[in-house]
Enzyme design. Structure first.
Site, PDB file in Angstrom:
ATOM      1  N   ARG A  18      31.503  36.546  -3.851  1.00 43.79           N
ATOM      2  CA  ARG A  18      31.046  36.528  -2.462  1.00 43.79           C
ATOM      3  C   ARG A  18      29.836  35.613  -2.245  1.00 43.79           C
ATOM      4  NH1 ARG A  18      29.864  41.623   0.524  1.00 43.79           N
ATOM      5  NH2 ARG A  18      30.053  42.974  -1.284  1.00 43.79           N
ATOM      6  N   ASN A 173      25.045  56.584  -5.140  1.00 49.49           N
ATOM      7  CA  ASN A 173      24.709  56.095  -6.474  1.00 49.49           C
ATOM      8  C   ASN A 173      24.248  54.644  -6.402  1.00 49.49           C
ATOM      9  OD1 ASN A 173      24.559  55.759  -9.264  1.00 49.49           O
ATOM     10  ND2 ASN A 173      26.744  55.251  -9.433  1.00 49.49           N
ATOM     11  N   ASN A 372       1.876   4.981 -10.120  1.00 49.79           N
ATOM     12  CA  ASN A 372       2.072   5.495 -11.486  1.00 49.79           C
ATOM     13  C   ASN A 372       3.446   5.182 -12.054  1.00 49.79           C
ATOM     14  OD1 ASN A 372       3.242   7.233  -9.572  1.00 49.79           O
ATOM     15  ND2 ASN A 372       3.211   8.937 -10.992  1.00 49.79           N
TER      16      ASN A 372
HETATM   17  C1  UD1 Z   1      29.275  50.826  -8.751  1.00 52.59           C
HETATM   18  C2  UD1 Z   1      29.276  52.339  -9.006  1.00 52.59           C
HETATM   19  C3  UD1 Z   1      29.026  53.068  -7.698  1.00 52.59           C
HETATM   20  C4  UD1 Z   1      27.737  52.615  -7.072  1.00 52.59           C
HETATM   21  C5  UD1 Z   1      27.702  51.101  -6.913  1.00 52.59           C
HETATM   22  C6  UD1 Z   1      26.343  50.655  -6.501  1.00 52.59           C
HETATM   23  C7  UD1 Z   1      30.823  52.724 -10.874  1.00 52.59           C
HETATM   24  C8  UD1 Z   1      32.183  53.152 -11.249  1.00 52.59           C
HETATM   25  N1  UD1 Z   1      30.554  52.714  -9.578  1.00 52.59           N
HETATM   26  O1  UD1 Z   1      30.379  50.571  -7.913  1.00 52.59           O
HETATM   27  O2  UD1 Z   1      28.988  54.467  -7.915  1.00 52.59           O
HETATM   28  O3  UD1 Z   1      27.538  53.247  -5.831  1.00 52.59           O
HETATM   29  O4  UD1 Z   1      28.027  50.451  -8.151  1.00 52.59           O
HETATM   30  O5  UD1 Z   1      26.364  49.277  -6.227  1.00 52.59           O
HETATM   31  O6  UD1 Z   1      30.006  52.461 -11.744  1.00 52.59           O
HETATM   32  N2  UD1 Z   1      30.211  45.092 -13.927  1.00 52.59           N
HETATM   33  C9  UD1 Z   1      30.464  44.477 -15.116  1.00 52.59           C
HETATM   34  N3  UD1 Z   1      31.692  44.605 -15.682  1.00 52.59           N
HETATM   35  C10 UD1 Z   1      32.673  45.329 -15.110  1.00 52.59           C
HETATM   36  C11 UD1 Z   1      32.418  45.958 -13.875  1.00 52.59           C
HETATM   37  C12 UD1 Z   1      31.178  45.829 -13.304  1.00 52.59           C
HETATM   38  O7  UD1 Z   1      29.588  43.806 -15.668  1.00 52.59           O
HETATM   39  O8  UD1 Z   1      33.753  45.403 -15.697  1.00 52.59           O
HETATM   40  C13 UD1 Z   1      28.883  44.959 -13.308  1.00 52.59           C
HETATM   41  C14 UD1 Z   1      28.938  44.113 -12.047  1.00 52.59           C
HETATM   42  O9  UD1 Z   1      28.604  42.778 -12.332  1.00 52.59           O
HETATM   43  C15 UD1 Z   1      27.894  44.745 -11.170  1.00 52.59           C
HETATM   44  C16 UD1 Z   1      27.869  46.188 -11.621  1.00 52.59           C
HETATM   45  O10 UD1 Z   1      28.460  46.229 -12.884  1.00 52.59           O
HETATM   46  O11 UD1 Z   1      26.602  44.192 -11.412  1.00 52.59           O
HETATM   47  C17 UD1 Z   1      28.610  47.085 -10.627  1.00 52.59           C
HETATM   48  O12 UD1 Z   1      29.934  46.704 -10.561  1.00 52.59           O
HETATM   49  P1  UD1 Z   1      30.761  46.788  -9.228  1.00 52.59           P
HETATM   50  O13 UD1 Z   1      32.148  46.416  -9.517  1.00 52.59           O
HETATM   51  O14 UD1 Z   1      30.065  46.087  -8.150  1.00 52.59           O
HETATM   52  O15 UD1 Z   1      30.706  48.370  -8.965  1.00 52.59           O
HETATM   53  P2  UD1 Z   1      30.992  49.110  -7.624  1.00 52.59           P
HETATM   54  O16 UD1 Z   1      32.432  49.278  -7.469  1.00 52.59           O
HETATM   55  O17 UD1 Z   1      30.224  48.475  -6.523  1.00 52.59           O
END
Ligand code: UD1
Ligand code: CA
Length: 450
Positions: A18, A173, A372
């Site tokens: 994004r 969360n 310079n």
């Molecule tokens: C996650 C949380 C959710 C929370 C939200 C806050 C879980 C299952 N859910 O959801 O409860 O409210 O964040 O923003 O944890 N990432 C990795 N590898 C992966 C997946 C994610 O490195 O395989 C990293 C992403 O880069 C990111 C973070 O983990 O920085 C969160 O991942 P994202 O997919 O955005 O989680 P959400 O679905 O938003």
């Protein structure tokens, strides 16, 4: 600070689509430093004893930034994006080394404060197995919900898997989690992917710990601290939040900001007492400002050290490698770069001083320019203490102006000027009496004749 050892696991494997950027999301900057840097600075301040950073495949740039900030950080690659628990387990080797406490953070949540990390982690010392950080966003859509019962955290339910009652919960969360080090691996290894997204959810750690008879708790943070950045709009929002913090802390420490909302700091800006910053000033990275400095309106500073009592601007540009000693005055439309200007020297108007050393008390007249660069190489200019450079002089480097020397107005100086000498380097003035009057008459005559 706690004497318990702390392993920090920073998740930075997101693709950040994004952002619509060639640059990985976590390398975008807020207040002059990358989001990853902010998170690592906070974890360091919170007492991290070991740091693991989980990056996506081929992200050497993210790995390099991590080790630039924390040289002994361990970098792990998450080869497939299978969820937040899967991402944490990419750092299995670090988890196996053990630590009293484990803290999981997202690299795209750059505004979290060390105090909040300490608060999140504190319950582990009292026997909790898991602590999650909650907040109350204006719009909870998309976030996991913290299901609590009194002080206990019962579960974290992802929006897609939540019942209507759970969706009504406003306590969300933030994503940061603390896990007891001795239980972390056993808990993480039992997390499955039987949910609507088919992902390994870190959030399932709560229910697994509770099923083991261990406690899970929630801490609360301010919305402004846990705002995640997924887009350029959110990047600008994070910037605004951080700038506000930096302005308030500058003022709290004794800096006068006449129009705080127009002054932009870097996260590493250092300001002394009784500094006055007029409106519309930008501090790039690497600026240190001593006591009693006045920064007039519309200045831009980067990589510059200003000793006490310096005055700059309005409209001054200090570029990297600028060092101004006590009481130096830099006036309007003056640019400096890699220049050490000693105490009491003045460069008051319309000058460029680059790759130069200016001795104490020297005076550079309006329009003094150090030449310079010859298109290939950079050369140095040396101006001795107490030297006086007449206005509109070009100092063609490499060149040395001796201490106490005078350079006459409008000079092009191509060779060294000895101490206390006068150098005049301009063509002699010629005066022709009546010339202009005759010229006008001749031209008017020619015009009449067509
Ligand atoms: C996650 C949380 C959710 C929370 C939200 C806050 C879980 C299952 N859910 O959801 O409860 O409210 O964040 O923003 O944890 N990432 C990795 N590898 C992966 C997946 C994610 O490195 O395989 C990293 C992403 O880069 C990111 C973070 O983990 O920085 C969160 O991942 P994202 O997919 O955005 O989680 P959400 O679905 O938003
Ligand atoms: Ca997210």
């Amino acid at each position: 600070m706690s004497d318990r050892s702390l392993l920090v696991v920073v998740l930075a494997a997101g693709e950040g689509t994004r952002m619509k950027s060639r640059l990985p999301k976590v390398l975008h900057k807020v207040a002059g430093r990358t989001m990853l840097h902010h998170v690592l600075a906070a974890t360091r301040a919170a007492g991290a004893t070991r740091t693991a950073v989980v990056v996506g495949p081929g992200r050497e740039d993210v790995a390099a930034e991590a080790t630039r900030i924390v040289p002994d950080a361990q970098v792990f690659v998450q080869t497939e994006r299978l969820g937040t628990a899967h991402a944490v387990l990419a750092a299995r080797a670090a988890l196996e080394q053990g630590a009293d406490d484990v803290l999981v953070l997202y690299a795209d949540t750059p505004l979290v404060r060390p105090e909040t990390l300490a608060r999140l982690r504190a319950p582990l010392a009292e026997g909790a197995a898991v602590a999650a950080l909650g907040f109350e966003p204006e719009d909870p859509t998309g976030y996991g919900r913290l299901v609590t019962s009194g002080d206990d955290l019962v579960a974290i339910r992802e929006e897609k898997d939540a019942t209507a009652a759970e969706k009504a919960v406003r306590f969300c969360n933030a994503g940061l989690m603390a896990l007891s080090g001795k239980d972390a691996l056993s808990i993480l290894d039992r997390i499955g992917n039987a949910n609507s997204k088919g992902e390994y959810y870190l959030t399932d750690a709560v229910e697994i710990a509770r099923a083991d008879g261990r406690s899970a708790v929630a801490a609360k943070a301010d919305v402004d601290e846990v705002a995640g950045v997924n887009s350029r709009i959110q990047l600008a929002e994070a910037e605004a939040i951080l700038q506000k913090r930096l302005r308030l802390s500058a003022m709290a420490e004794g800096v006068t900001l006449i129009a705080p909302e127009t002054v932009f700091f870097s996260a590493d800006t250092v300001l002394g007492r009784d500094v006055i910053v007029e409106p519309n000033v930008v501090f790039g990275p690497g600026v240190t400002v001593g006591d009693d400095v006045v920064i007039h309106a519309f200045c831009h500073l980067e990589g510059a050290q200003l000793a006490p009592g310096v005055s700059i601007g309005p409209y001054a540009r200090l570029r990297p490698g600028t060092r101004l000693d006590e009481g130096v005055r830099i006036g309007n439309f003056v640019e400096t770069k890699a220049a050490h200007i000693e105490s009491g020297a003045k460069v008051n108007h319309l000058s460029y001083v680059g790759d130069a050393h200016v001795g104490a008390g020297a005076n550079l007249g309006a329009g003094t320019i150090t030449c310079n660069y010859d298109g290939f190489f950079k050369y140095r200019t040396e101006i001795g203490a107490g030297a006086f450079i007449g206005v509109n002089s070009a100092l063609v480097a490499p060149v040395t102006i001796g201490a106490g020397a005078y350079v006459g107005t409008g000079a092009v100086i191509t060779s060294d000027v000895p101490e206390d000498a006068l150098a005049i380097a301009r063509s002699r003035q010629v005066v022709k009496e009546g010339w202009a009057k005759d010229f006008r008459a001749a031209r008017a005559d020619a015009k009449k004749k067509g």
